[in-house]
Design a protein around this motif. Structure first.
Motif, PDB file in Angstrom:
ATOM      1  N   ILE A  24       0.839  -1.205   0.000  1.00 53.64           N
ATOM      2  CA  ILE A  24       0.000   0.000   0.000  1.00 53.64           C
ATOM      3  C   ILE A  24       0.877   1.258   0.000  1.00 53.64           C
ATOM      4  O   ILE A  24       0.594   2.211  -0.722  1.00 53.64           O
ATOM      5  N   ILE A  25       1.940   1.261   0.799  1.00 52.80           N
ATOM      6  CA  ILE A  25       2.835   2.428   0.816  1.00 52.80           C
ATOM      7  C   ILE A  25       3.453   2.627  -0.567  1.00 52.80           C
ATOM      8  O   ILE A  25       3.544   3.750  -1.061  1.00 52.80           O
ATOM      9  N   GLU A  26       3.845   1.534  -1.215  1.00 55.70           N
ATOM     10  CA  GLU A  26       4.418   1.642  -2.566  1.00 55.70           C
ATOM     11  C   GLU A  26       3.379   2.154  -3.568  1.00 55.70           C
ATOM     12  O   GLU A  26       3.703   2.941  -4.456  1.00 55.70           O
ATOM     13  N   GLU A  27       2.125   1.722  -3.425  1.00 53.90           N
ATOM     14  CA  GLU A  27       1.063   2.224  -4.310  1.00 53.90           C
ATOM     15  C   GLU A  27       0.863   3.717  -4.124  1.00 53.90           C
ATOM     16  O   GLU A  27       0.705   4.454  -5.092  1.00 53.90           O
ATOM     17  N   LYS A  28       0.844   4.163  -2.873  1.00 54.22           N
ATOM     18  CA  LYS A  28       0.614   5.576  -2.581  1.00 54.22           C
ATOM     19  C   LYS A  28       1.813   6.447  -2.947  1.00 54.22           C
ATOM     20  O   LYS A  28       1.655   7.607  -3.307  1.00 54.22           O
ATOM     21  N   PHE A  29       3.011   5.894  -2.808  1.00 54.48           N
ATOM     22  CA  PHE A  29       4.249   6.635  -3.066  1.00 54.48           C
ATOM     23  C   PHE A  29       5.159   5.795  -3.957  1.00 54.48           C
ATOM     24  O   PHE A  29       6.110   5.171  -3.470  1.00 54.48           O
ATOM     25  N   PRO A  30       4.864   5.736  -5.263  1.00 59.15           N
ATOM     26  CA  PRO A  30       5.639   4.889  -6.174  1.00 59.15           C
ATOM     27  C   PRO A  30       7.143   5.189  -6.109  1.00 59.15           C
ATOM     28  O   PRO A  30       7.556   6.339  -6.055  1.00 59.15           O
ATOM     29  N   GLY A  31       7.932   4.123  -6.109  1.00 58.38           N
ATOM     30  CA  GLY A  31       9.378   4.248  -6.077  1.00 58.38           C
ATOM     31  C   GLY A  31       9.969   4.327  -4.674  1.00 58.38           C
ATOM     32  O   GLY A  31      11.186   4.334  -4.509  1.00 58.38           O
ATOM     33  N   THR A  32       9.103   4.391  -3.666  1.00 58.44           N
ATOM     34  CA  THR A  32       9.583   4.526  -2.284  1.00 58.44           C
ATOM     35  C   THR A  32      10.362   3.296  -1.850  1.00 58.44           C
ATOM     36  O   THR A  32      11.415   3.415  -1.213  1.00 58.44           O
ATOM     37  N   VAL A  33       9.878   2.115  -2.176  1.00 64.20           N
ATOM     38  CA  VAL A  33      10.568   0.881  -1.773  1.00 64.20           C
ATOM     39  C   VAL A  33      11.949   0.824  -2.416  1.00 64.20           C
ATOM     40  O   VAL A  33      12.945   0.533  -1.758  1.00 64.20           O
ATOM     41  N   LYS A  34      12.011   1.146  -3.679  1.00 65.74           N
ATOM     42  CA  LYS A  34      13.285   1.089  -4.416  1.00 65.74           C
ATOM     43  C   LYS A  34      14.295   2.099  -3.869  1.00 65.74           C
ATOM     44  O   LYS A  34      15.485   1.814  -3.780  1.00 65.74           O
ATOM     45  N   ASN A  35      13.820   3.276  -3.504  1.00 69.52           N
ATOM     46  CA  ASN A  35      14.716   4.371  -3.133  1.00 69.52           C
ATOM     47  C   ASN A  35      14.965   4.517  -1.637  1.00 69.52           C
ATOM     48  O   ASN A  35      15.794   5.343  -1.240  1.00 69.52           O
ATOM     49  N   ALA A  36      14.274   3.771  -0.802  1.00 67.37           N
ATOM     50  CA  ALA A  36      14.432   3.909   0.651  1.00 67.37           C
ATOM     51  C   ALA A  36      15.838   3.457   1.070  1.00 67.37           C
ATOM     52  O   ALA A  36      16.294   2.385   0.695  1.00 67.37           O
ATOM     53  N   LYS A  37      16.493   4.307   1.844  1.00 63.13           N
ATOM     54  CA  LYS A  37      17.848   4.015   2.342  1.00 63.13           C
ATOM     55  C   LYS A  37      17.905   4.369   3.819  1.00 63.13           C
ATOM     56  O   LYS A  37      17.334   5.363   4.258  1.00 63.13           O
TER      57      LYS A  37
END
Length: 160
Positions: free
Chosen positions: A80-93
């Motif tokens: 759901i977080i990825e749906e709401k904020f696309p690219g967040t999973v990929k870019n989270a550091k």
């Protein structure tokens, strides 16, 4: 699941408003921990403004990834977080430049005890864009560390 029912009873006993409970960070984290998937999804849909005022989407991803267990609603919350904020999973550091794949591996629980669950979570994170070959600030990739882990070799050799 009785989780929501129990919360409603507790809310009445403590004479709290239901809005107070639903806007609670503790309630949200408890819903994740207890695997109350529908409650987590509903809270992320209806109360996302409040939830994301407590922490950024990236911070929530690290918090959620560290709370996995057999029942946790970790993967649905991440989706759901990825749906709401696309690219967040990929870019989270994290502060050391490590992506989300490292978090469940070095989380609160033993990797080897929860290996099957952690691997499901890591597969999901990779599907959502986490790169296992991406290097952190120390120049180490998740794959490199996993391939050279003493625990892995001890386990494969039957030493632990």
């Amino acid at each position: 699941m009785y989780f929501l029912h129990d919360i409603l009873i507790l809310t009445k006993k403590l004479q709290l408003s239901i809005e107070f409970v639903f806007f609670s960070k503790t309630f949200f984290l408890s819903a994740i921990d207890y695997g109350a998937e529908k409650t987590v999804m509903e809270m992320l849909e209806k109360y996302s403004k409040e939830i994301f005022s407590w922490h950024t989407p990236e911070e929530w991803l690290f918090i959620i990834c560290n709370r996995y267990n057999e029942e946790a609603a970790t993967i649905p919350a991440i989706r759901i977080i990825e749906e709401k904020f696309p690219g967040t999973v990929k870019n989270a550091k994290d502060p050391w430049g490590a992506n989300l794949l490292w978090n469940p591996f070095f989380g609160e629980h033993s990797y080897w005890r929860y290996r099957e669950i952690v691997e499901k979570l890591q597969v999901e994170l990779m599907c959502l864009g986490c790169d296992p070959d991406e290097k952190n600030d120390l120049g180490l990739s998740f794959n490199l560390v996993m391939e050279n882990s003493p625990d892995k070799w001890e386990s494969e050799l039957g030493l632990c």
